[in-house]
Design an enzyme around this catalytic site. Structure first.
Site, PDB file in Angstrom:
ATOM      1  N   GLU A 103      -5.119   3.603  -8.114  1.00  0.00           N
ATOM      2  CA  GLU A 103      -6.365   4.246  -7.709  1.00  0.00           C
ATOM      3  C   GLU A 103      -6.422   5.673  -8.231  1.00  0.00           C
ATOM      4  O   GLU A 103      -5.530   6.481  -7.963  1.00  0.00           O
ATOM      5  CB  GLU A 103      -6.517   4.265  -6.186  1.00  0.00           C
ATOM      6  CG  GLU A 103      -7.810   4.949  -5.745  1.00  0.00           C
ATOM      7  CD  GLU A 103      -7.959   5.084  -4.250  1.00  0.00           C
ATOM      8  OE1 GLU A 103      -8.828   5.882  -3.814  1.00  0.00           O
ATOM      9  OE2 GLU A 103      -7.214   4.419  -3.494  1.00  0.00           O
ATOM     10  N   HIS A 157      -1.385  10.805  -2.558  1.00  0.00           N
ATOM     11  CA  HIS A 157      -2.714  10.488  -2.052  1.00  0.00           C
ATOM     12  C   HIS A 157      -3.559  11.741  -1.813  1.00  0.00           C
ATOM     13  O   HIS A 157      -4.682  11.850  -2.304  1.00  0.00           O
ATOM     14  CB  HIS A 157      -2.609   9.693  -0.749  1.00  0.00           C
ATOM     15  CG  HIS A 157      -3.936   9.365  -0.140  1.00  0.00           C
ATOM     16  ND1 HIS A 157      -4.587  10.218   0.730  1.00  0.00           N
ATOM     17  CD2 HIS A 157      -4.742   8.282  -0.289  1.00  0.00           C
ATOM     18  CE1 HIS A 157      -5.739   9.673   1.086  1.00  0.00           C
ATOM     19  NE2 HIS A 157      -5.852   8.508   0.484  1.00  0.00           N
ATOM     20  N   ASP A 195      -1.880   5.737  -5.502  1.00  0.00           N
ATOM     21  CA  ASP A 195      -2.911   6.707  -5.839  1.00  0.00           C
ATOM     22  C   ASP A 195      -2.319   7.656  -6.867  1.00  0.00           C
ATOM     23  O   ASP A 195      -1.126   7.972  -6.807  1.00  0.00           O
ATOM     24  CB  ASP A 195      -3.322   7.510  -4.603  1.00  0.00           C
ATOM     25  CG  ASP A 195      -3.720   6.617  -3.443  1.00  0.00           C
ATOM     26  OD1 ASP A 195      -4.804   6.023  -3.513  1.00  0.00           O
ATOM     27  OD2 ASP A 195      -2.940   6.505  -2.474  1.00  0.00           O
ATOM     28  N   GLU A 248       0.532  -0.828  -4.792  1.00  0.00           N
ATOM     29  CA  GLU A 248      -0.662   0.015  -4.900  1.00  0.00           C
ATOM     30  C   GLU A 248      -0.234   1.464  -4.897  1.00  0.00           C
ATOM     31  O   GLU A 248       0.705   1.847  -4.197  1.00  0.00           O
ATOM     32  CB  GLU A 248      -1.601  -0.261  -3.719  1.00  0.00           C
ATOM     33  CG  GLU A 248      -2.919   0.499  -3.767  1.00  0.00           C
ATOM     34  CD  GLU A 248      -2.872   1.861  -3.072  1.00  0.00           C
ATOM     35  OE1 GLU A 248      -3.855   2.624  -3.207  1.00  0.00           O
ATOM     36  OE2 GLU A 248      -1.857   2.168  -2.417  1.00  0.00           O
ATOM     37  N   HIS A 303       0.828  -1.205   0.000  1.00  0.00           N
ATOM     38  CA  HIS A 303       0.000   0.000   0.000  1.00  0.00           C
ATOM     39  C   HIS A 303       0.862   1.255   0.000  1.00  0.00           C
ATOM     40  O   HIS A 303       1.558   1.544   0.977  1.00  0.00           O
ATOM     41  CB  HIS A 303      -0.882  -0.031   1.254  1.00  0.00           C
ATOM     42  CG  HIS A 303      -1.824   1.104   1.386  1.00  0.00           C
ATOM     43  ND1 HIS A 303      -1.790   1.984   2.455  1.00  0.00           N
ATOM     44  CD2 HIS A 303      -2.852   1.509   0.605  1.00  0.00           C
ATOM     45  CE1 HIS A 303      -2.756   2.871   2.325  1.00  0.00           C
ATOM     46  NE2 HIS A 303      -3.417   2.607   1.211  1.00  0.00           N
TER      47      HIS A 303
END
Length: 280
Positions: free
Chosen positions: A144, A71, A58, A56, A29
């Site tokens: 994301e 993020h 953003d 992962e 993450h």
């Protein structure tokens, strides 16, 4: 992952397939962000070194059209400065330190390792994908897109363009796109129908609606807190017929819950710890 079985002709009720323990994919993450500053190249290299199955990130769009791994919409928390990602050019972001906030007293520690500034700056999505493409084993990337944003659907269009540059819009490519925005995922589906999509879920009250509208082949991404606090809902999601990827799983108890539900991937700040608990 388990799913509802065929109707039992004697009871006319669905027969539930028992849930089984699984060995989920371990996805870092924002990189190995428990020990390293999130979304920095250093955090992702650390995750790769530990053996993480996936990464992962953003993504947000800068004022001059670059996708960067950040993020928050503001830079206050991770770069200790005012300003919005969306109003700054990449060159401006390149001048900032995105790592010092994580270990603010490290400069006073004589035994702390010397930092490499090239690992601490803003990370573009293109750079991250280049690292993954050049790595010596398959590593998957969960991207994301953050909403709401002043750029609207341009974020997804730029993302798909970049994935095409890498040849990663076809079945079998090591990427998937996630969002809390159903509309954003619909955009990606129209632009690149073969890219896997993950519908992120953080509120239990949204599940009754989402289960009716998500695509048959979409994945579900519930938060671990929601699964922990609503065990019946956790079972329904696990039995929905969709593969489930859960965020953010950092403890053994949460990992065991995910395994009992047949979760396919755990997104964690602590990839090394999760891999160790899984005996890998």
């Amino acid at each position: 992952m388990s799913a509802a079985g065929d109707p039992d002709p004697t009871t006319k009720k669905p027969t539930r397939v028992p849930l089984v323990r699984s060995t989920p994919q371990v996805v870092a993450h924002r990189g190995a962000s428990f020990d390293n500053a999130e979304h920095t190249l250093g955090a992702y290299l650390a995750a790769l070194e530990t053996g993480a199955d996936g990464l992962e990130c953003d993504v947000r769009l800068t004022a001059d059209g670059h996708l960067v791994c950040v993020h928050d919409r503001t830079l206050r928390r991770t770069a200790s400065t005012n300003g919005l990602v969306s109003t700054m050019n990449l060159a401006d972001l390149d001048e900032l330190d995105f790592a010092s906030w994580k270990h603010p007293w490290s400069e006073l520690d004589d035994e702390a390792p010397e930092r490499d500034d090239s690992l601490d700056g803003v990370l573009t999505l293109r750079k991250l994908l280049e690292v993954v493409a050049d790595f010596d084993r398959r590593v998957e990337v969960a991207i994301e897109t953050k909403h709401p944003t002043r750029f609207g659907g341009l974020v997804e269009r730029r993302l798909v363009e970049m994935l095409r540059d890498f040849g990663w819009t076809r079945i079998g490519a090591p990427v998937r796109v996630m969002s809390f925005s159903f509309t954003a995922l619909q955009r990606v589906e129209r632009l690149a129908p073969e890219v896997p999509l993950v519908m992120l879920v953080d509120k239990p009250q949204t599940w009754p609606m989402l289960r009716r509208v998500v695509g048959d082949d979409w994945l579900l991404g519930p938060g671990i807190a929601m699964l922990r606090e609503h065990p019946k809902l956790a079972t329904r999601i696990a039995e929905s017929g969709h593969d489930v990827h859960v965020w953010t799983v950092n403890t053994l108890a949460d990992l065991e819950l995910c395994r009992s539900l047949g979760v396919k991937a755990v997104i964690t700040d602590r990839p090394a710890y999760m891999l160790d608990q899984l005996g890998r």
